[in-house]
Design an enzyme around this catalytic site. Sequence first.
Site, short mmCIF file in Angstrom:
data_model
loop_
_atom_site.label_atom_id
_atom_site.label_comp_id
_atom_site.label_asym_id
_atom_site.label_seq_id
_atom_site.Cartn_x
_atom_site.Cartn_y
_atom_site.Cartn_z
N LYS A 1 -7.83 8.88 -8.35
CA LYS A 1 -8.36 9.61 -7.20
C LYS A 1 -9.36 10.71 -7.54
O LYS A 1 -9.97 11.28 -6.63
CB LYS A 1 -7.18 10.25 -6.44
CG LYS A 1 -6.44 9.29 -5.53
CD LYS A 1 -7.29 8.97 -4.32
CE LYS A 1 -6.56 8.15 -3.29
NZ LYS A 1 -7.48 7.55 -2.32
N HIS B 1 -1.09 10.81 -2.54
CA HIS B 1 -2.41 10.40 -2.07
C HIS B 1 -3.46 11.52 -2.15
O HIS B 1 -4.55 11.32 -2.68
CB HIS B 1 -2.32 9.89 -0.63
CG HIS B 1 -3.62 9.39 -0.11
ND1 HIS B 1 -4.49 10.17 0.62
CD2 HIS B 1 -4.24 8.19 -0.26
CE1 HIS B 1 -5.56 9.46 0.90
NE2 HIS B 1 -5.44 8.27 0.39
N ASP C 1 -0.01 -2.45 4.47
CA ASP C 1 1.10 -1.57 4.87
C ASP C 1 2.27 -2.40 5.36
O ASP C 1 3.33 -1.85 5.65
CB ASP C 1 0.65 -0.65 6.02
CG ASP C 1 -0.42 0.33 5.60
OD1 ASP C 1 -0.31 0.88 4.48
OD2 ASP C 1 -1.37 0.56 6.38
N GLU D 1 0.68 -0.55 -4.66
CA GLU D 1 -0.53 0.25 -4.86
C GLU D 1 -0.09 1.70 -4.81
O GLU D 1 0.81 2.06 -4.04
CB GLU D 1 -1.52 -0.04 -3.72
CG GLU D 1 -2.88 0.64 -3.85
CD GLU D 1 -2.98 2.01 -3.20
OE1 GLU D 1 -4.02 2.68 -3.39
OE2 GLU D 1 -2.03 2.45 -2.51
N ASP E 1 -1.50 6.10 -5.77
CA ASP E 1 -2.61 7.03 -6.03
C ASP E 1 -2.16 8.07 -7.05
O ASP E 1 -1.05 8.58 -6.94
CB ASP E 1 -2.99 7.73 -4.72
CG ASP E 1 -3.19 6.75 -3.59
OD1 ASP E 1 -4.22 6.08 -3.56
OD2 ASP E 1 -2.29 6.65 -2.72
N HIS F 1 0.82 -1.20 0.00
CA HIS F 1 0.00 0.00 0.00
C HIS F 1 0.86 1.26 0.00
O HIS F 1 1.59 1.51 0.96
CB HIS F 1 -0.88 -0.04 1.26
CG HIS F 1 -1.89 1.05 1.35
ND1 HIS F 1 -2.09 1.78 2.50
CD2 HIS F 1 -2.78 1.53 0.45
CE1 HIS F 1 -3.05 2.66 2.31
NE2 HIS F 1 -3.50 2.53 1.07
N ARG F 2 0.82 2.02 -1.07
CA ARG F 2 1.65 3.22 -1.26
C ARG F 2 3.14 2.86 -1.22
O ARG F 2 3.98 3.65 -0.77
CB ARG F 2 1.34 4.30 -0.22
CG ARG F 2 -0.15 4.62 -0.10
CD ARG F 2 -0.46 5.66 0.95
NE ARG F 2 -1.88 5.70 1.29
CZ ARG F 2 -2.43 6.44 2.22
NH1 ARG F 2 -1.68 7.28 2.92
NH2 ARG F 2 -3.72 6.41 2.47
N GLU G 1 -4.57 3.69 -8.45
CA GLU G 1 -5.87 4.19 -7.97
C GLU G 1 -6.14 5.58 -8.52
O GLU G 1 -5.41 6.54 -8.21
CB GLU G 1 -5.95 4.21 -6.44
CG GLU G 1 -7.36 4.64 -6.01
CD GLU G 1 -7.55 4.89 -4.53
OE1 GLU G 1 -6.73 4.43 -3.71
OE2 GLU G 1 -8.55 5.57 -4.21
O1 G3P Z 1 -6.42 0.68 -2.41
C1 G3P Z 1 -7.20 0.95 -1.35
C2 G3P Z 1 -6.77 2.11 -0.53
O2 G3P Z 1 -5.57 2.61 -0.99
C3 G3P Z 1 -7.82 3.16 -0.56
O3 G3P Z 1 -7.63 4.08 0.47
O4 G3P Z 1 -7.09 6.32 1.24
O5 G3P Z 1 -5.32 4.58 1.20
O6 G3P Z 1 -6.16 5.56 -0.93
P1 G3P Z 1 -6.49 5.18 0.48
CA CA Z 2 -4.97 4.32 -2.49
#
Ligand code: G3P
Ligand code: CA
Length: 235
Positions: free
Chosen positions: A107, A53, A220, A38, A40, A11-12, A105
């Site tokens: 946004k 993000h 994470d 992942e 954004d 995640h990120r 993702e």
């Molecule tokens: O991929 C799901 C998750 O990343 C969505 O929430 O706020 O971390 O972008 P957020």
């Molecule tokens: Ca995300």
Amino acid sequence: MFSKRPLCIAHRGASEVAAENSLKSFQLALEMGADGIELDVHPTKDKKLVVLHDALVDSVTGGSGFVSDYTLSEIKKLDIDAGEKIPTLDEVFRLVGDRGMIDVEIKEMDMAELVVREIEKHNMIHNVIVTSFYDGEIQRVKELNPNIKTGLLLWYIPDDLIIRAKKAKTNYILPNIEDFTEELYHKVKESGMDMIVWTVNKEEDMRKLIRLGVLGVITDKPEIFIRVRDLMMYI
Ligand code: G3P
Ligand code: CA
């Protein structure tokens, strides 16, 4: 023994050991053994895709204001952490190449075309999925290029989920771990889609999802997920 090996999606990037959504965090995630990352994306004023993000630059830089008020060259003057800059999607695609999958993702509204063109330019169709909370964006991605895999992100589980998903022609459903149930998983599978769950950081949740054989887990804690998964797969 489990038939399917759920993907570990950082995640990120490796966001607990490097600035989130930075090239360093993506590189480290791959070095840790994550199957993918992942990230954004937002568009700049001059319609370049940058990876961060928030729609505002404030939380990760010393600057302030909307990404969409900055040109790419202005954004590149901002520092995120230890001299790192906000990366472009182009830079991330070049960094990752075929070393892992990338969950992009979307946004904001009206970004689908920019994202699809970037994926096509890099020949990344087979290792990218495009996800969004906006049904319209993933629907548009499919219209522009039906070969690109898409996923519908969910804040909650709507009653008309399967109808919405079919309308958007999405491949995957991405519920929050807080909303995840086995019943939901089976409903999604029976409807011909697969599931990726976010953001899964507790070992007991990881074990449950691995046992069921979900397609992927966004976490994470990629190192922990890999350890838990590998222990379970080889028992
Ligand atoms: O991929 C799901 C998750 O990343 C969505 O929430 O706020 O971390 O972008 P957020
Ligand atoms: Ca995300």
